[in-house]
Every structure is written in C-alpha cells, then in structure tokens.
Enzyme design. Structure first.
Site, PDB file in Angstrom:
ATOM      1  N   VAL A 142      39.002  18.698 -20.320  1.00  0.00           N
ATOM      2  CA  VAL A 142      37.692  18.230 -20.753  1.00  0.00           C
ATOM      3  C   VAL A 142      37.353  18.966 -22.043  1.00  0.00           C
ATOM      4  CG1 VAL A 142      36.871  17.728 -18.432  1.00  0.00           C
ATOM      5  CG2 VAL A 142      36.418  19.979 -19.423  1.00  0.00           C
TER       6      VAL A 142
ATOM      7  N   LYS B 188      42.114  18.877  -9.847  1.00  0.00           N
ATOM      8  CA  LYS B 188      41.714  17.711 -10.653  1.00  0.00           C
ATOM      9  C   LYS B 188      41.902  16.360  -9.956  1.00  0.00           C
ATOM     10  CE  LYS B 188      43.040  20.207 -14.843  1.00  0.00           C
ATOM     11  NZ  LYS B 188      43.898  20.282 -16.031  1.00  0.00           N
TER      12      LYS B 188
ATOM     13  N   GLU C 199      39.577  16.324 -27.177  1.00  0.00           N
ATOM     14  CA  GLU C 199      39.581  17.472 -28.104  1.00  0.00           C
ATOM     15  C   GLU C 199      38.146  17.613 -28.614  1.00  0.00           C
ATOM     16  OE1 GLU C 199      41.953  19.579 -28.380  1.00  0.00           O
ATOM     17  OE2 GLU C 199      43.523  18.385 -27.464  1.00  0.00           O
ATOM     18  N   SER C 200      37.546  18.781 -28.325  1.00  0.00           N
ATOM     19  CA  SER C 200      36.104  18.927 -28.561  1.00  0.00           C
ATOM     20  C   SER C 200      35.669  18.571 -29.980  1.00  0.00           C
ATOM     21  CB  SER C 200      35.652  20.339 -28.189  1.00  0.00           C
ATOM     22  OG  SER C 200      36.316  21.316 -28.966  1.00  0.00           O
TER      23      SER C 200
ATOM     24  N   CYS D 259      32.405  24.733 -19.063  1.00  0.00           N
ATOM     25  CA  CYS D 259      33.442  24.723 -20.105  1.00  0.00           C
ATOM     26  C   CYS D 259      32.822  24.819 -21.504  1.00  0.00           C
ATOM     27  CB  CYS D 259      34.276  23.447 -19.996  1.00  0.00           C
ATOM     28  SG  CYS D 259      35.434  23.264 -21.364  1.00  0.00           S
TER      29      CYS D 259
END
Lengths: 249, 249
Positions: free
Chosen positions: B74, B61, B87-88, B34
């Site tokens: 993720v 999942k 949230e990255s 990801c």
C-alpha cells in the site's frame, strides 16, 4: 562522441581541478560509467539537445561538486549558472517537460503513472547490480529472488503492452530509464551466474533488450564489455577505478 | 473520520476476507499506520476529494491484494474498476494533476524539480525510522550520520525558501510528503535517543514541524503517540500488530 558532436568521454575532474568556466550552455555533471547519470544522457541524446559534459572522478571528488549537487552525486544538470537539479529521474522529467521534442513520457496522467511504476519495479535489478559490484556482503538469496521477480514483472508488462518497446514503436521513458542497468547486467551475467537472465523463461524480455541495444540513442553511449570489466576491476579491492579508459580525441 | 466524512479507521481486511464490491468511487487501499500510504491520504484530504478507504492487514494479506497492487504493497489507488496505480509519490503526482484544486506541486518545472529533490533528500530520515522499527540489525552509526545530514539539509532549504512551509504560506508537496516520517520520528525520539532531533541545532526545523502538525489536513490523520507505540510493540518480536486499535464508529 555523440552523432551531434557532444564529447562524452572527457577527462574526469578530481580534487584540485578547477571548475570549468560557465559558458551559458546546459551542463551535465556526469561520470562516464554511472548508470544513474546515463539515464540523463539518454534523455538528452534522444531529444537532440545541445549541452556539455563535465565528468567527475567520484573517488576523489572536486571541492566544488557539492555546489552543483548537494550530496556530491551525479547526475547533476546545471540549467543556468549556479542553478542545478539532480536525482536522475528528476532531471529526466525536467528535460522531458522543458524540451517537448520526442516526448518520453505520455501526456496522459494514468499512462505516465504506469510508466513510473514499471521503472520503480526495476529497483531490484538495480539493487542486484549495485550489491554485486559495491556491497557484496549485503548480497543474499533474497537479492536474487527479488531480481527474478522484477524480470518476471517486466516481461509481463511488456506482453501486456504488446509493443516493440515500452514506449511503443520507439523507446520512451521506461526503456531509457531501465536500460543502463540491463546494459551492465547483460554483460555481467556472463561472468557471474547470480546475475543470470534465464534464456528460456525470459525469451521475450531478452529479445526486447536486444532490440533496445540496437536503438540509435542507446548505441551512442554503450560501454564495451571488456571496458566495463576493466573499469569495475578496482572495485573488488576498494581501489580507484580508471575513469579515463575511454577518451574522445 | 475526516471532516468530509471519509472513514479512515475501518477494519483491516485479511486473508479470507472478500474484496468489497466496487461502487464507482475512487478507492484507496491503505494501512492506517503506513507512512507511505499517509502521503496519498494527505493529498486526498488537502484536495477535499471524495473517495473510500479499504484498509489492509499487511501481516496477513488478502488474496486479491496483488490484483490491486502488483507487489502487494500500500498505497494503491484504484482509479477505475480494475485499474490501480501505486507507489506513494506516483499516486500523489497523479492526484495533483487530475484534481487541480489546491495544487501541491508548482507548475514551474524547475520549482517542481527542486521540490522532488528535497523529498528525495529525506530518504535517510525514512531509513532511520524503518531500520529502528523493522531492521534493527542493519542500523549503524552511518544511519544516524545520514539522518542528521538530511535534517541539516532540510533546515537549510527551509531557510533559503524563507516561507512558513516549503509550499509557502500553506503546506504543499514537500511538506505533506515528508510529514509522515516526522510524525513518527517526533514521537519516537522520546523513547530512543538515536532518533533525537537536537533542539538547539534544529530550532528552525522543529518550529516548522510544530506548525505543520497544526495544519488542518495533517491534524485529521494524526496518530496519537501512545497508539503509535502500542501499534509498534509487536514489531519487536515479529508478531502481528493490532491494525484495528482505532476504529471509526
């Protein structure tokens, strides 16, 4: 006009209009009906900052706009001559940091992260509105499902916080960042059932939104329902909206 | 495995797999391929933080995932038992603030705003990749145009900064936040001309990307081209990707 005397409702400048000379004041490139730019406006009002608004006709943009905002979008905040920052949340975080009065985000990094997650979680509400108005062909059943899930999440988070607003007794970052979308959706749901917020299911959320609508900061920049609908009318045919429906004296 | 001994390449947990017991360590819910989660990983590696990775099968999942990340996505960073942020960019800003070693964002609010604008400006690069892989039906000429405009903007900004990386002599926030997309696009352009980065026009940018690829932080988490292509293969038919192509001993 704001209680501070800031003129919000100035003529929207278009191609051919000259760039107003820089006068040393913090300057916001804005569009009176833009929900993204409204975020920046609400932060500026909340902090009682002195600034000026330069409104932009986004249908027929002035040539100099890209020198103030690389992608020709609003909001853009000119913080000194020739130095602008843009992207609504970026401008608000900047304002919150540089003008410490009435903090919008918490000083605690966890709390700040949680606030930003909630704002991010409201993207489907934003998407529903944008698709309804601008991209009806991309509107699907999924748009509505995501919208309702976001409303549900928001209501749960409000319940968890147990406060009048996400910011506590007064509105804060989350409240002002999500309000522009709700201002529009609350009006729009009356003429389009796809934007409907179920009164039974979202009682707590709707009550919160009514309180937020009464907030003195929010009230200074509200758009009346009939004005909003009038503004949006030309979008249906791809025509130029009338940006100057409201003009300050 | 990282130079610190962090195991990145653990089995991806799926429905039915139990939640690994909490052991007091900072924990990252991740998926090895990801690009969003990779942002968080790069920040953690850059700061030489001790943490553990729990990899997630996003096709099937685990039931407990939504308790760690409300939208089942993720990255999610569990900072203490039962308290996760996601949230990255939110996770990276949190990490940068709480772990002050090797700062990624500047302390100067203007510089920080400019960094965030550049990351935001790379959204069309992200979009191109996501559309190619996941939503080919939504891929249009505009996707490519926006992609090339973003590359152009990025190269101009790099020229303006005049440094080896956006972060200066070493990579910083911008570099690590945009790298995951370029890692993929640089591979993918070899098999799909729509992702092509013109070698003449983007010489400076490509040179920068080659330097970034050699960065010790980036190198620890690279995916080999053939592994990436193998991983992506099932996306074409909507099948389950093989998440465990790489497994640490």
């Amino acid at each position: 006009m704001s209680t501070r005397g800031i003129k919000f409702n100035t003529k929207h400048l278009r191609k051919g209009d000259p760039l107003p000379p820089y006068n040393g004041k913090l300057r916001l490139y804005n569009m009176r009906y833009c929900p993204f730019a409204q975020r920046t406006v609400l932060a500026l009002i909340a902090k009682n900052i002195d600034y000026e608004v330069v409104n932009i006709n986004l249908f027929d943009k002035p040539e100099w706009l890209t020198s103030k905002s690389a992608f020709g979008k609003v909001p853009s905040l000119e913080i000194k001559e020739g130095l602008s920052i843009y992207e609504s949340l970026v401008t608000v975080e900047y304002i919150d940091e540089v003008y410490p009065q009435r903090p919008l985000l918490s000083k605690d990094p966890v709390q700040r992260a949680l606030d930003k997650i909630i704002v991010e979680a409201c993207t489907p509400i934003q998407n529903l509105y944008i698709k309804l108005i601008r991209f009806p062909k991309t509107f699907t059943e999924d748009t509505v499902t995501a919208y309702n899930k976001a409303l549900q999440f928001l209501q749960e988070q409000l319940k968890i916080r147990g406060t009048r607003f996400f910011g506590g007794a007064e509105p804060g970052f989350v409240d002002y960042m999500i309000w522009p979308w709700f201002e529009r959706v609350l009006s729009y749901q009356k003429i389009d059932s796809r934007a409907k917020i179920d009164a039974e299911k979202f009682k707590l959320l709707l009550n919160y939104l009514q309180n937020l609508k009464q907030d003195p900061v929010v009230k200074q920049y509200l758009i009346e329902e009939d004005v909003l609908f009038k503004f949006l009318e030309p979008y249906k045919t791809g025509g130029e909206p009338n940006y100057d429906l409201m003009l300050d004296a």
